[in-house]
Design an enzyme around this catalytic site. Sequence first.
Site, PDB file in Angstrom:
ATOM      1  N   GLU A  35       0.840  -1.213   0.000  1.00  0.00           N
ATOM      2  CA  GLU A  35       0.000   0.000   0.000  1.00  0.00           C
ATOM      3  C   GLU A  35       0.867   1.251   0.000  1.00  0.00           C
ATOM      4  OE1 GLU A  35      -2.954  -2.558  -0.340  1.00  0.00           O
ATOM      5  OE2 GLU A  35      -2.905  -0.423  -0.776  1.00  0.00           O
ATOM      6  N   HIS A  64     -12.885  -8.717  -5.826  1.00  0.00           N
ATOM      7  CA  HIS A  64     -12.752  -7.847  -6.992  1.00  0.00           C
ATOM      8  C   HIS A  64     -13.901  -7.978  -7.975  1.00  0.00           C
ATOM      9  CE1 HIS A  64      -8.965  -8.084  -4.987  1.00  0.00           C
ATOM     10  NE2 HIS A  64      -8.544  -7.033  -5.638  1.00  0.00           N
TER      11      HIS A  64
HETATM   12  C1  LIG Z   1      -8.464   3.836  -4.380  1.00  0.00           C
HETATM   13  C2  LIG Z   1      -7.902   2.536  -4.861  1.00  0.00           C
HETATM   14  O1  LIG Z   1      -8.586   1.667  -5.377  1.00  0.00           O
HETATM   15  N1  LIG Z   1      -6.572   2.358  -4.706  1.00  0.00           N
HETATM   16  C3  LIG Z   1      -5.912   1.132  -5.159  1.00  0.00           C
HETATM   17  C4  LIG Z   1      -4.451   1.446  -5.477  1.00  0.00           C
HETATM   18  C5  LIG Z   1      -4.368   2.349  -6.717  1.00  0.00           C
HETATM   19  O2  LIG Z   1      -4.776   1.869  -7.791  1.00  0.00           O
HETATM   20  O3  LIG Z   1      -3.923   3.516  -6.591  1.00  0.00           O
HETATM   21  C6  LIG Z   1      -5.974   0.111  -4.015  1.00  0.00           C
HETATM   22  O4  LIG Z   1      -5.600   0.430  -2.919  1.00  0.00           O
HETATM   23  N2  LIG Z   1      -6.427  -1.141  -4.306  1.00  0.00           N
HETATM   24  C7  LIG Z   1      -6.581  -2.142  -3.250  1.00  0.00           C
HETATM   25  C8  LIG Z   1      -5.707  -3.378  -3.507  1.00  0.00           C
HETATM   26  C9  LIG Z   1      -5.629  -4.190  -2.195  1.00  0.00           C
HETATM   27  C10 LIG Z   1      -4.903  -5.563  -2.295  1.00  0.00           C
HETATM   28  C11 LIG Z   1      -5.449  -6.462  -3.392  1.00  0.00           C
HETATM   29  O5  LIG Z   1      -6.606  -6.370  -3.752  1.00  0.00           O
HETATM   30  N3  LIG Z   1      -4.586  -7.399  -3.877  1.00  0.00           N
HETATM   31  C12 LIG Z   1      -5.084  -8.426  -4.832  1.00  0.00           C
HETATM   32  C13 LIG Z   1      -3.952  -9.077  -5.646  1.00  0.00           C
HETATM   33  C14 LIG Z   1      -2.644  -9.118  -4.999  1.00  0.00           C
HETATM   34  C15 LIG Z   1      -2.276 -10.198  -4.208  1.00  0.00           C
HETATM   35  C16 LIG Z   1      -1.001 -10.272  -3.669  1.00  0.00           C
HETATM   36  C17 LIG Z   1      -0.073  -9.248  -3.932  1.00  0.00           C
HETATM   37  O6  LIG Z   1       1.202  -9.327  -3.470  1.00  0.00           O
HETATM   38  C18 LIG Z   1      -0.451  -8.153  -4.691  1.00  0.00           C
HETATM   39  C19 LIG Z   1      -1.734  -8.084  -5.206  1.00  0.00           C
HETATM   40  C20 LIG Z   1      -5.832  -9.521  -4.045  1.00  0.00           C
HETATM   41  O7  LIG Z   1      -5.822  -9.434  -2.807  1.00  0.00           O
HETATM   42  O8  LIG Z   1      -6.370 -10.426  -4.704  1.00  0.00           O
HETATM   43  C21 LIG Z   1      -5.108  -6.317  -0.968  1.00  0.00           C
HETATM   44  C22 LIG Z   1      -3.787  -6.405  -0.290  1.00  0.00           C
HETATM   45  C23 LIG Z   1      -2.748  -6.272  -1.391  1.00  0.00           C
HETATM   46  C24 LIG Z   1      -3.384  -5.378  -2.422  1.00  0.00           C
HETATM   47  C25 LIG Z   1      -4.314  -2.924  -3.939  1.00  0.00           C
HETATM   48  O9  LIG Z   1      -3.624  -2.253  -3.152  1.00  0.00           O
HETATM   49  O10 LIG Z   1      -3.910  -3.282  -5.082  1.00  0.00           O
HETATM   50 ZN   LIG Z   2      -2.060  -2.597  -5.190  1.00  0.00          ZN
END
Ligand SMILES: CC(=O)N[C@@H](CC(=O)O)C(=O)NC[C@H](CC1(C(=O)N[C@@H](Cc2ccc(O)cc2)C(=O)O)CCCC1)C(=O)O
Ligand SMILES: [Zn+2]
Length: 548
Positions: free
Chosen positions: A307, A436
């Site tokens: 993050e 998602h």
């Molecule tokens: C306002 C807004 O939307 N902001 C965006 C950022 C932006 O676009 O500016 C944002 O905060 N998106 C949230 C999302 C959260 C998480 C995620 O959803 N991860 C995926 C896939 C994955 C899995 C393992 C890994 O190592 C990396 C990714 C899942 O959990 O399946 C959960 C914890 C990790 C990242 C994120 O941070 O990407």
């Molecule tokens: Zn991310």
Amino acid sequence: VHMTTNSTLQMAEFDKEAAKNASTFAHDGFGNATLKRLFKKIVNIGFAATNDSEQLKAISNLEADLTGIYSKGKVCLESKGCLQLEPGLTDIITNSRSYEELLAVWKGWRDASGKLMRTKYTDFVKAMNAAIKFSGFNDTGEYWRSWYETPTFEQDVRTLFEELEPLYVELHAYVRKRLKEKYGKDMFPETGHIPAHLFGNMWAQQWSNIYDLLVPFPGASSVDITAKMKEQNYNVTHMYRVAEDFFMSIGMEKMTDAFWQNSMLVKPTDRDVVCHASAWDFYDENDFRIKQCTSVTEDQLLTVHHEMGHIVYYQNYKHLPRLFRRGANPGFHEGMADIVSLSFQTPEHMKVIGLLDEVPQDSDSDINFLLKMALDKVAFLPFGYLIDQWRWSVFRGDTNSSNYNQHWWDLRCRFQGISSPVKRTEEDFDPGAKYHIPGNTPYIRYFVSFVVQFQWHEALCREAGNTRPLHRCDIYNNTNAGNKLREMLRMGSSKPWQDAMEAITGQRTMSAKPLVNYFDPLLKWLKEQNKEENTGWSASCPSSIPTP
Ligand SMILES: CC(=O)N[C@@H](CC(=O)O)C(=O)NC[C@H](CC1(C(=O)N[C@@H](Cc2ccc(O)cc2)C(=O)O)CCCC1)C(=O)O
Ligand SMILES: [Zn+2]
């Protein structure tokens, strides 16, 4: 929901007005590439182009309904009462080694989430597809893919996946063999698939939580960071300071005061919140926030770095016009969020921050480390690939409510080599059990991220003068690497992503080679381990399901 609908409508009105004004200029003929790009972004307003505000209301209300179902979902077990996804169900999926208990939680969550979304999701797709036509796209998937500005994008990601599949097949075969030892081979279908609920993760998307069942060399060193963090009385704030320290060590700015004042770093006790971690840019060059129900574990420490990686990208393009304050493409933003974790997780770095006493140099420990990394980075590839294969086929009408679940499991069986541990029908809607889908967050960005982060890691480690094997490189304290990364970050979305890629790696294309090179020592070991195995699985799902 009422508030969201109004603000959605207000924003759409503004976007439409701006687009109308911009289209009074012959911007296609502009000489200045940047000005031309800016006007293109002003005009390209997605769903807001519709002239039917009912469609926009439906999109915003249905998304709120779907995420509401997801965040309220709970499963009641005799032994443990009623549990929500986080932390209750996640703790069980992570730690239980009982086939039946895992199955109860796995099936229970799908009954309490996806199963309740099917009709609303069908309406949701219809409303989005109707609105996006006003922006000149055939369907929502075509609009989402347009952000990559690459006519061959669908083929490019398919090619990358096929280049990475042999590595995944070897990892899958090794994990299957070890899980058969643990749960008994009768519980596994003849087709070579692995039951989906045994991976320590609700969606079988990353497998590092079952590392303890898979350790290649139990006698050699394996780092248990969570235990060390608890031993050293890590608290949540310290976790964020550790991450901030890493970014500052490569020359990035510190977090702003507004970040520390306005972020939500722990789950509040007085109200229900969406605990899915997220990072936010308020586009005022100062107010950047993380929202995360942080707990003191290794997994969470990696998420903190993820993050904060987004925040560092926001900080590095805050000088640009607002329409350029995005990643070069969505996969680049995710790649930036993950890139530091490739350095942070190395034994070398764990020693630097005192979470490991000695850096092991023997090859057994190296294999242990590489396997643990593969359980997150390689296991994820087919999952990161298939989510939007399913969604793109729904948006283009090849998949509809009569075969949503059938197509979902066709993809899960074909690409991940996993199968459902219980019978599935079109009463179920298993895609909805993954955040998602109700959250309507595109997902191919994560597949792109897992490819490009290794390309960047290889380039930044070269820039840093690294002489160790790629998987032991740590760019901590190296401002040369940081400067190279910043060159790319400062471009935001003002240039096509190929220019941004070239700024770091000198190449203008995505390539699977750095990821394959990184895991090369592990691939050799896995092939050795799998000599007696029939690696792979049948393309279609098993017809019968072993029952406990
Ligand atoms: C306002 C807004 O939307 N902001 C965006 C950022 C932006 O676009 O500016 C944002 O905060 N998106 C949230 C999302 C959260 C998480 C995620 O959803 N991860 C995926 C896939 C994955 C899995 C393992 C890994 O190592 C990396 C990714 C899942 O959990 O399946 C959960 C914890 C990790 C990242 C994120 O941070 O990407
Ligand atoms: Zn991310």
